[in-house]
Design an enzyme around this catalytic site. Structure first.
Site, PDB file in Angstrom:
ATOM      1  N   GLN A  10      -0.174 -35.122 -38.626  1.00 32.11           N
ATOM      2  CA  GLN A  10      -0.620 -36.324 -39.339  1.00 32.11           C
ATOM      3  C   GLN A  10      -2.079 -36.236 -39.779  1.00 32.11           C
ATOM      4  O   GLN A  10      -2.503 -37.021 -40.630  1.00 32.11           O
ATOM      5  CB  GLN A  10      -0.438 -37.570 -38.462  1.00 32.11           C
ATOM      6  CG  GLN A  10       1.004 -38.012 -38.309  1.00 32.11           C
ATOM      7  CD  GLN A  10       1.641 -38.492 -39.601  1.00 32.11           C
ATOM      8  OE1 GLN A  10       0.966 -38.785 -40.588  1.00 32.11           O
ATOM      9  NE2 GLN A  10       2.952 -38.563 -39.619  1.00 32.11           N
TER      10      GLN A  10
ATOM     11  N   GLY B 152       7.168 -29.048 -38.978  1.00 32.65           N
ATOM     12  CA  GLY B 152       6.366 -29.486 -37.847  1.00 32.65           C
ATOM     13  C   GLY B 152       7.087 -29.371 -36.520  1.00 32.65           C
ATOM     14  O   GLY B 152       6.509 -28.951 -35.510  1.00 32.65           O
ATOM     15  N   THR B 153       8.355 -29.749 -36.501  1.00 34.25           N
ATOM     16  CA  THR B 153       9.115 -29.719 -35.249  1.00 34.25           C
ATOM     17  C   THR B 153       9.201 -28.292 -34.715  1.00 34.25           C
ATOM     18  O   THR B 153       8.952 -28.038 -33.534  1.00 34.25           O
ATOM     19  CB  THR B 153      10.521 -30.302 -35.480  1.00 34.25           C
ATOM     20  OG1 THR B 153      10.381 -31.642 -35.956  1.00 34.25           O
ATOM     21  CG2 THR B 153      11.343 -30.296 -34.204  1.00 34.25           C
TER      22      THR B 153
ATOM     23  N   THR C 223      14.120 -14.290 -43.502  1.00 33.13           N
ATOM     24  CA  THR C 223      13.542 -14.220 -44.851  1.00 33.13           C
ATOM     25  C   THR C 223      12.847 -15.537 -45.173  1.00 33.13           C
ATOM     26  O   THR C 223      13.386 -16.615 -44.935  1.00 33.13           O
ATOM     27  CB  THR C 223      14.650 -13.896 -45.868  1.00 33.13           C
ATOM     28  OG1 THR C 223      15.208 -12.631 -45.505  1.00 33.13           O
ATOM     29  CG2 THR C 223      14.102 -13.830 -47.286  1.00 33.13           C
TER      30      THR C 223
ATOM     31  N   SER D   9       2.600 -29.492 -41.086  1.00 29.37           N
ATOM     32  CA  SER D   9       3.857 -29.604 -41.823  1.00 29.37           C
ATOM     33  C   SER D   9       3.561 -29.997 -43.269  1.00 29.37           C
ATOM     34  O   SER D   9       2.706 -30.845 -43.515  1.00 29.37           O
ATOM     35  CB  SER D   9       4.732 -30.672 -41.160  1.00 29.37           C
ATOM     36  OG  SER D   9       5.919 -30.852 -41.902  1.00 29.37           O
TER      37      SER D   9
ATOM     38  N   ASN E 179       1.136 -40.636 -35.180  1.00 29.59           N
ATOM     39  CA  ASN E 179       1.903 -41.012 -36.375  1.00 29.59           C
ATOM     40  C   ASN E 179       2.207 -42.505 -36.443  1.00 29.59           C
ATOM     41  O   ASN E 179       2.402 -43.051 -37.513  1.00 29.59           O
ATOM     42  CB  ASN E 179       3.204 -40.210 -36.425  1.00 29.59           C
ATOM     43  CG  ASN E 179       3.904 -40.126 -35.083  1.00 29.59           C
ATOM     44  OD1 ASN E 179       3.337 -39.627 -34.098  1.00 29.59           O
ATOM     45  ND2 ASN E 179       5.119 -40.612 -35.020  1.00 29.59           N
TER      46      ASN E 179
ATOM     47  N   CYS F  89      11.855 -41.391 -36.671  1.00 27.22           N
ATOM     48  CA  CYS F  89      12.899 -40.955 -35.754  1.00 27.22           C
ATOM     49  C   CYS F  89      13.440 -42.125 -34.943  1.00 27.22           C
ATOM     50  O   CYS F  89      14.565 -42.113 -34.502  1.00 27.22           O
ATOM     51  CB  CYS F  89      12.360 -39.892 -34.804  1.00 27.22           C
ATOM     52  SG  CYS F  89      11.223 -38.769 -35.609  1.00 27.22           S
TER      53      CYS F  89
ATOM     54  N   HIS G 291       5.495 -31.539 -45.672  1.00 22.80           N
ATOM     55  CA  HIS G 291       5.984 -32.756 -46.336  1.00 22.80           C
ATOM     56  C   HIS G 291       5.187 -34.010 -45.979  1.00 22.80           C
ATOM     57  O   HIS G 291       5.375 -35.052 -46.602  1.00 22.80           O
ATOM     58  CB  HIS G 291       7.489 -32.953 -46.077  1.00 22.80           C
ATOM     59  CG  HIS G 291       7.877 -33.469 -44.728  1.00 22.80           C
ATOM     60  ND1 HIS G 291       8.170 -34.790 -44.518  1.00 22.80           N
ATOM     61  CD2 HIS G 291       8.032 -32.851 -43.538  1.00 22.80           C
ATOM     62  CE1 HIS G 291       8.505 -34.956 -43.230  1.00 22.80           C
ATOM     63  NE2 HIS G 291       8.432 -33.790 -42.625  1.00 22.80           N
TER      64      HIS G 291
HETATM   65  C1  LIG Z   1       6.531 -35.671 -38.908  1.00 25.80           C
HETATM   66  C2  LIG Z   1       5.916 -35.245 -37.644  1.00 25.80           C
HETATM   67  C3  LIG Z   1       6.435 -34.164 -36.919  1.00 25.80           C
HETATM   68  C4  LIG Z   1       7.671 -33.415 -37.352  1.00 25.80           C
HETATM   69  O1  LIG Z   1       7.432 -32.658 -38.510  1.00 25.80           O
HETATM   70  P1  LIG Z   1       8.686 -32.147 -39.391  1.00 25.80           P
HETATM   71  O2  LIG Z   1       8.068 -31.247 -40.413  1.00 25.80           O
HETATM   72  O3  LIG Z   1       9.289 -33.372 -39.993  1.00 25.80           O
HETATM   73  O4  LIG Z   1       9.605 -31.428 -38.467  1.00 25.80           O
HETATM   74  C5  LIG Z   1       5.797 -33.804 -35.746  1.00 25.80           C
HETATM   75  N1  LIG Z   1       4.712 -34.457 -35.322  1.00 25.80           N
HETATM   76  C6  LIG Z   1       4.171 -35.487 -35.994  1.00 25.80           C
HETATM   77  C7  LIG Z   1       2.953 -36.162 -35.472  1.00 25.80           C
HETATM   78  C8  LIG Z   1       4.763 -35.929 -37.169  1.00 25.80           C
HETATM   79  O5  LIG Z   1       4.247 -36.963 -37.820  1.00 25.80           O
END
Ligand SMILES: *Cc1c(COP(=O)(O)O)cnc(C)c1O
Length: 400
Positions: free
Chosen positions: A196, A87-88, A254, A216, A168, A342, A218
């Site tokens: 989210q 996500g980042t 890759t 993202s 989030n 975070c 996870h």
């Molecule tokens: C977790 C999150 C991110 C970051 O995603 P990662 O895959 O952990 O880098 C960015 N934005 C929101 C709203 C999130 O909840």
């Protein structure tokens, strides 16, 4: 540094500890089917997807299957989905990608909301330190972005408006479509961090009219370290990194093959079960919300009462400070967060809640419960057996 717990759970309560995970907005447990789909690609299927031989071709085909699965979750075409490390990176690639694509044509403004994720906020701050103009629009008491302020900030020099789809910390769902309509009228591109929301509520890139969207794996029961950026057909952005021609040059390197395959599977599972899971998760969340508000005095609900993610519950507990509450919860086996992952561990009050106008004194006692597919009504029973005692124990200790 976290403050040390100031009261130990009493002997009776210390027994029969259950482990209850209620921090699914921080990360989720991988779905067993997603894990199973990945394993062969960490083992026997080790080919490089860029190789022309069978080892590579067979892996390439599975990456393209995953691209279809991700695209289907957000109503996109597979050719509009680019895999990356999470996500980042996806947020960075979208915002810097647009900004850097306008080197000299005067499109120098970026707009975001005060409650966006640090992956967005620190990216726009970086741009503002490097010659771009930044407008951060405020939110109302529910954390909803001020559309009027977006309107006022928009001008012909605006390169991109980036407002998250759902928050989030408090779960509030933003009026992304309304913001996008206004941005388009001024010729700006629109990005949303849907990390989210995707997989939890319906997300359709055409419905919310965005040009770029981040997701993202996870956060939706997929593996860590993999995500995607949706880029609408015809939209041009500058790649974040340079290298080979992977992901059509948009994201060289890759591919994280097993991660991408697990991500695809997680998206497929989320899409197929979206209605069923969101109803079940919302009923769990609503039950916990009702019981906390009924049982524990001087607490408040943070976030929008209705326009909110089904599995997010942010409760403000008056008369407590610092990390005593989450630490005590952890000692009782209840895993939750005080804000975003975070920012937990630091005594700083949540910037999201501060932006919502909630006083710093109240903002210190926050509990964010976030539900996932494994949670049950037994979890809620357990939390309600422990939490009222934890809160009164913490409240009875005078502040240091
Ligand atoms: C977790 C999150 C991110 C970051 O995603 P990662 O895959 O952990 O880098 C960015 N934005 C929101 C709203 C999130 O909840």
């Amino acid at each position: 540094m976290a403050t040390a717990p100031r009261s130990a759970p009493d002997a009776a309560m210390a027994q029969d500890i259950r482990r209850v995970y209620l921090d699914n907005n921080a990360t989720t447990r991988i779905h067993p089917d997603a894990l199973e789909a990945m394993l062969p690609y960490l083992g026997e299927h080790y080919g490089n997807p860029s190789s022309g031989h069978w080892f590579g071709r067979s892996v390439r085909a599975r990456i393209e299957d995953a691209r279809e699965q991700v695209a289907a979750l957000i109503g996109a075409q597979p050719s509009e989905v680019f895999f990356c490390s999470g996500g980042t990176e996806s947020d960075n690639a979208a915002i810097k990608g647009v900004a850097w694509n306008h080197p000299r044509d005067g499109k120098r403004q970026v707009i975001t909301s005060a409650v966006d994720h640090p992956a967005v906020l620190n990216t726009v701050r970086y741009l503002s330190e490097n010659g771009y103009r930044l407008s951060v629009v405020g939110v109302d008491k529910y954390g909803m972005a001020d559309i009027g302020a977006v309107d006022a900030a928009l001008d012909s020099a605006t390169a991109v408006v980036s407002v998250m789809h759902a928050n989030n910390e408090v779960g509030t769902i933003q009026p992304v479509r309304e913001i996008a309509q206004r941005a388009k009228a001024r010729g700006a591109l629109v990005h949303t961090d849907a990390i989210q929301s995707a997989g939890k509520i319906p997300v359709d890139v055409n419905d919310i009219m965005v040009d770029l969207l981040s997701i993202s794996a996870h956060k939706i029961h997929g593996p860590k370290g993999v995500g995607a950026l949706y880029v609408r057909k015809g939209v041009k952005i500058h790649p974040l990194i340079t290298g080979g021609s992977h992901e059509r040059g948009m994201r060289p390197g890759t591919e994280n093959v097993s991660g991408i395959i697990g991500f695809g599977k997680a998206c497929e599972i989320a899409r197929k079960n979206l209605v069923k899971d969101s109803i079940r998760i919302k009923s769990l969340r609503d039950e916990l919300q009702k019981r906390i508000l009924e049982t524990i005095p001087s607490v408040r609900l943070n976030g929008h009462p209705e326009k909110r993610l089904p599995g997010t519950l942010n409760i403000g507990i008056e008369g407590v400070e610092g990390d005593a509450l989450p630490i005590q919860c952890d000692m009782h086996g209840i895993a939750l967060s005080t804000g975003s992952a975070c920012s937990s561990g630091s005594p700083e009050p949540s910037y999201v809640l501060l932006a919502m106008g909630i006083p710093a004194t109240v903002v210190r006692g926050l509990l964010r419960f976030s539900f996932g597919r494994e949670n049950t009504f037994e979890d809620i029973g357990y939390v309600m057996e422990r939490l009222p005692k934890i809160v009164s124990a913490v409240r009875s200790v005078p502040p240091l």
